[in-house]
Write a protein that holds these residues in place. Structure first.
Motif, PDB file in Angstrom:
ATOM      1  N   GLU A 217       1.294  -1.017   0.149  1.00 34.24           N
ATOM      2  CA  GLU A 217       0.040  -0.285   0.053  1.00 34.24           C
ATOM      3  C   GLU A 217       0.951   0.511   0.391  1.00 34.24           C
ATOM      4  OE1 GLU A 217      -3.005  -0.546  -0.217  1.00 34.24           O
ATOM      5  OE2 GLU A 217      -3.013  -2.092   0.141  1.00 34.24           O
ATOM      6  N   ILE A 218       0.304   2.189  -0.636  1.00 35.53           N
ATOM      7  CA  ILE A 218       1.577   3.917  -1.047  1.00 35.53           C
ATOM      8  C   ILE A 218       1.145   4.517  -0.285  1.00 35.53           C
ATOM      9  CG2 ILE A 218       2.238   4.971  -2.742  1.00 35.53           C
ATOM     10  CD1 ILE A 218       1.730   3.298  -5.102  1.00 35.53           C
ATOM     11  N   PRO A 219       1.365   4.974   1.229  1.00 31.51           N
ATOM     12  CA  PRO A 219       1.037   5.755   1.812  1.00 31.51           C
ATOM     13  C   PRO A 219       0.430   6.923   1.578  1.00 31.51           C
ATOM     14  CG  PRO A 219       3.354   5.755   2.115  1.00 31.51           C
ATOM     15  CD  PRO A 219       2.961   4.609   1.086  1.00 31.51           C
ATOM     16  N   ALA A 220      -0.546   7.747   1.992  1.00 29.62           N
ATOM     17  CA  ALA A 220      -0.773   8.590   1.639  1.00 29.62           C
ATOM     18  C   ALA A 220      -1.916   8.846   2.928  1.00 29.62           C
ATOM     19  CB  ALA A 220      -1.906   9.159  -0.164  1.00 29.62           C
ATOM     20  N   GLU A 221      -2.168  10.206   3.237  1.00 28.14           N
ATOM     21  CA  GLU A 221      -2.970  10.845   4.346  1.00 28.14           C
ATOM     22  C   GLU A 221      -4.535  11.083   3.813  1.00 28.14           C
ATOM     23  OE1 GLU A 221      -3.909  14.957   6.641  1.00 28.14           O
ATOM     24  OE2 GLU A 221      -1.909  15.131   5.224  1.00 28.14           O
ATOM     25  N   GLY A 222      -5.180  10.536   4.302  1.00 30.79           N
ATOM     26  CA  GLY A 222      -6.739   9.979   3.760  1.00 30.79           C
ATOM     27  C   GLY A 222      -7.291   9.088   3.471  1.00 30.79           C
ATOM     28  N   SER A 223      -6.130   8.220   2.646  1.00 32.80           N
ATOM     29  CA  SER A 223      -5.922   7.175   1.901  1.00 32.80           C
ATOM     30  C   SER A 223      -7.043   6.270   2.018  1.00 32.80           C
ATOM     31  CB  SER A 223      -5.438   5.836   1.355  1.00 32.80           C
ATOM     32  OG  SER A 223      -4.225   6.038   3.076  1.00 32.80           O
ATOM     33  N   SER A 224      -7.716   5.263   1.749  1.00 33.20           N
ATOM     34  CA  SER A 224      -8.818   4.370   1.714  1.00 33.20           C
ATOM     35  C   SER A 224      -9.169   3.496   0.590  1.00 33.20           C
ATOM     36  CB  SER A 224     -10.209   5.035   2.482  1.00 33.20           C
ATOM     37  OG  SER A 224     -10.862   6.248   0.947  1.00 33.20           O
ATOM     38  N   ASN A 225      -9.747   2.212   1.073  1.00 40.07           N
ATOM     39  CA  ASN A 225     -10.005   1.289  -0.088  1.00 40.07           C
ATOM     40  C   ASN A 225     -11.895   1.299  -0.172  1.00 40.07           C
ATOM     41  OD1 ASN A 225      -7.863   0.396  -0.338  1.00 40.07           O
ATOM     42  ND2 ASN A 225      -8.013  -0.929   0.780  1.00 40.07           N
ATOM     43  N   GLU A 226     -12.138   1.850  -1.609  1.00 44.17           N
ATOM     44  CA  GLU A 226     -13.674   1.694  -1.585  1.00 44.17           C
ATOM     45  C   GLU A 226     -14.115  -0.065  -2.368  1.00 44.17           C
ATOM     46  OE1 GLU A 226     -17.917   3.974  -4.413  1.00 44.17           O
ATOM     47  OE2 GLU A 226     -15.800   4.823  -3.662  1.00 44.17           O
ATOM     48  N   TRP A 227     -14.945  -0.645  -1.590  1.00 44.99           N
ATOM     49  CA  TRP A 227     -14.880  -2.104  -2.450  1.00 44.99           C
ATOM     50  C   TRP A 227     -16.447  -1.704  -3.118  1.00 44.99           C
ATOM     51  CZ3 TRP A 227     -11.529  -5.639  -3.029  1.00 44.99           C
ATOM     52  CH2 TRP A 227     -10.543  -6.137  -1.908  1.00 44.99           C
ATOM     53  N   LEU A 228     -16.245  -2.221  -4.276  1.00 44.95           N
ATOM     54  CA  LEU A 228     -17.782  -2.440  -5.210  1.00 44.95           C
ATOM     55  C   LEU A 228     -18.282  -3.839  -4.871  1.00 44.95           C
ATOM     56  CD1 LEU A 228     -16.010   0.239  -7.398  1.00 44.95           C
ATOM     57  CD2 LEU A 228     -17.672   0.966  -5.670  1.00 44.95           C
ATOM     58  N   GLU A 229     -19.141  -4.230  -6.583  1.00 45.28           N
ATOM     59  CA  GLU A 229     -19.760  -4.862  -6.627  1.00 45.28           C
ATOM     60  C   GLU A 229     -18.829  -6.038  -7.309  1.00 45.28           C
ATOM     61  OE1 GLU A 229     -18.827  -2.584 -11.022  1.00 45.28           O
ATOM     62  OE2 GLU A 229     -19.483  -2.132  -8.869  1.00 45.28           O
ATOM     63  N   PRO A 230     -19.090  -7.330  -7.181  1.00 42.74           N
ATOM     64  CA  PRO A 230     -18.239  -8.832  -7.449  1.00 42.74           C
ATOM     65  C   PRO A 230     -18.184  -8.452  -8.747  1.00 42.74           C
ATOM     66  CG  PRO A 230     -19.979  -9.411  -6.254  1.00 42.74           C
ATOM     67  CD  PRO A 230     -20.385  -7.613  -6.333  1.00 42.74           C
ATOM     68  N   VAL A 231     -16.743  -9.391  -9.103  1.00 44.08           N
ATOM     69  CA  VAL A 231     -16.942 -10.091 -11.173  1.00 44.08           C
ATOM     70  C   VAL A 231     -17.345 -10.743 -11.416  1.00 44.08           C
ATOM     71  CG1 VAL A 231     -15.075 -10.342 -12.100  1.00 44.08           C
ATOM     72  CG2 VAL A 231     -14.663  -8.848 -10.480  1.00 44.08           C
ATOM     73  N   ASP A 232     -18.830 -10.520 -12.143  1.00 46.62           N
ATOM     74  CA  ASP A 232     -19.818 -12.129 -12.040  1.00 46.62           C
ATOM     75  C   ASP A 232     -18.789 -13.348 -13.106  1.00 46.62           C
ATOM     76  OD1 ASP A 232     -20.614 -11.133 -14.684  1.00 46.62           O
ATOM     77  OD2 ASP A 232     -21.781  -9.560 -14.393  1.00 46.62           O
ATOM     78  N   ASP A 233     -19.397 -14.442 -13.261  1.00 46.26           N
ATOM     79  CA  ASP A 233     -19.182 -14.852 -13.492  1.00 46.26           C
ATOM     80  C   ASP A 233     -19.245 -14.726 -14.417  1.00 46.26           C
ATOM     81  OD1 ASP A 233     -19.389 -16.728 -11.381  1.00 46.26           O
ATOM     82  OD2 ASP A 233     -20.937 -17.420 -11.889  1.00 46.26           O
ATOM     83  N   VAL A 234     -19.243 -13.894 -15.795  1.00 46.29           N
ATOM     84  CA  VAL A 234     -19.467 -13.327 -17.385  1.00 46.29           C
ATOM     85  C   VAL A 234     -18.202 -12.974 -17.110  1.00 46.29           C
ATOM     86  CG1 VAL A 234     -20.508 -12.634 -19.247  1.00 46.29           C
ATOM     87  CG2 VAL A 234     -21.205 -13.715 -17.726  1.00 46.29           C
ATOM     88  N   GLN A 235     -17.998 -11.752 -16.162  1.00 48.69           N
ATOM     89  CA  GLN A 235     -16.590 -11.173 -16.968  1.00 48.69           C
ATOM     90  C   GLN A 235     -15.281 -11.959 -16.407  1.00 48.69           C
ATOM     91  OE1 GLN A 235     -17.787  -8.333 -13.716  1.00 48.69           O
ATOM     92  NE2 GLN A 235     -18.264  -6.485 -15.065  1.00 48.69           N
ATOM     93  N   TYR A 236     -15.874 -12.492 -15.571  1.00 48.61           N
ATOM     94  CA  TYR A 236     -14.552 -14.298 -15.082  1.00 48.61           C
ATOM     95  C   TYR A 236     -13.874 -14.646 -15.890  1.00 48.61           C
ATOM     96  CZ  TYR A 236     -11.133 -16.916 -12.545  1.00 48.61           C
ATOM     97  OH  TYR A 236      -9.747 -17.388 -11.706  1.00 48.61           O
ATOM     98  N   GLN A 237     -15.229 -15.488 -16.308  1.00 50.29           N
ATOM     99  CA  GLN A 237     -14.864 -16.044 -17.810  1.00 50.29           C
ATOM    100  C   GLN A 237     -14.516 -15.647 -19.070  1.00 50.29           C
ATOM    101  OE1 GLN A 237     -14.610 -19.427 -17.418  1.00 50.29           O
ATOM    102  NE2 GLN A 237     -15.171 -19.200 -14.873  1.00 50.29           N
ATOM    103  N   GLN A 238     -14.808 -14.433 -19.336  1.00 49.25           N
ATOM    104  CA  GLN A 238     -14.533 -13.817 -19.919  1.00 49.25           C
ATOM    105  C   GLN A 238     -12.863 -13.236 -20.365  1.00 49.25           C
ATOM    106  OE1 GLN A 238     -17.114 -10.163 -20.715  1.00 49.25           O
ATOM    107  NE2 GLN A 238     -18.434 -11.581 -21.678  1.00 49.25           N
TER     108      GLN A 238
END
Length: 241
Positions: A217-238
């Motif tokens: 992780e590259i340190p930075a003031e105010g850094s955070s992670n935003e988790w979003l939608e899963p990678v669905d089966d179609v996206q993953y197979q592609q």
């Protein structure tokens, strides 16, 4: 979902109506309802149903292969069969393992002995992953460094690093990395990935391989992670193609 033609390919000359029902109704109308139940879950249910009937012919081989293609790992398949053995009959379950061995013959059964150690199941972040991953923190002071291991077909959700960003140092197996709107990148030991802040992306293991990398992780003031939608089966197979 890929249009199914197996019925017509194999039975159209002798049972055209059966072939049409197989391709257009069973697969075209039932299997295609991915908004109700994912293809991955449907493959597992179908495998369980066939085993419960004592069916161990080419149809079971096809559906186990289909389950593998949709992200069911060898470890998961073995656990599924072990679980249902107590309900569908021990001989029925026993008879399936040779097929599992054949279908998963090209899949690594375990991760190699990582230089940094596999660590523990990544339960704290499990809700942001599809499949199983492992985490070993190597440093938490100043710069956060972790050894992350993915089982075959495991991937994390789409996510964004706000400020700071991240560097991935790939150490073992084969992985996948994709940024939003860009082609997938296949990862191998020695590859380095710089993930800039505010870039939507995901990464994980290829469907037939464990994958290990160091996450810095590259340190930075105010850094955070935003988790979003899963990678669905179609996206993953592609991404695996």
């Amino acid at each position: 979902m890929v249009k199914q033609t197996a019925g017509r390919d194999k039975l159209n000359d002798i049972a055209p109506k059966f072939a049409q029902l197989n391709d257009d109704v069973l697969f075209g109308e039932v299997w295609s309802r991915e908004d109700k139940l994912s293809l991955r879950d449907r493959t597992i249910i179908t495998v369980v149903a066939l085993i419960s009937k004592g069916i161990t012919d080419s149809s079971l081989t096809y559906h186990i292969q289909n389950a593998k293609n949709h992200g069911v790992t060898k470890t998961e398949m073995a656990e599924i069969i072990t679980h249902i053995a107590f309900y569908v009959g021990w001989p029925n379950a026993w008879a399936v393992f040779p097929i599992v061995k054949e279908v998963y013959a090209d899949e690594s059964t375990s991760v190699s002995d990582s230089l940094f150690g596999t660590g523990e199941p990544n339960t704290a972040f499990a809700k942001y992953f599809t499949g199983n991953s492992y985490l070993k923190m190597l440093n938490v002071k100043g710069v956060s460094v972790a050894n992350v291991t993915f089982e075959p077909a495991c991937r994390n959700n789409w996510h964004i690093h706000h400020k700071g960003g991240q560097i991935l140092l790939c150490t073992d197996g084969e992985g996948l990395y994709r940024e939003w709107g860009k082609p997938v990148r296949k990862l191998h030991p020695g590859d380095v990935v710089y993930i800039a802040p505010e870039v939507k992306h995901w990464h994980g293991a290829a469907k037939d391989s464990w994958f290990t990398h160091l996450s810095i992780e590259i340190p930075a003031e105010g850094s955070s992670n935003e988790w979003l939608e899963p990678v669905d089966d179609v996206q993953y197979q592609q991404a695996n193609n």
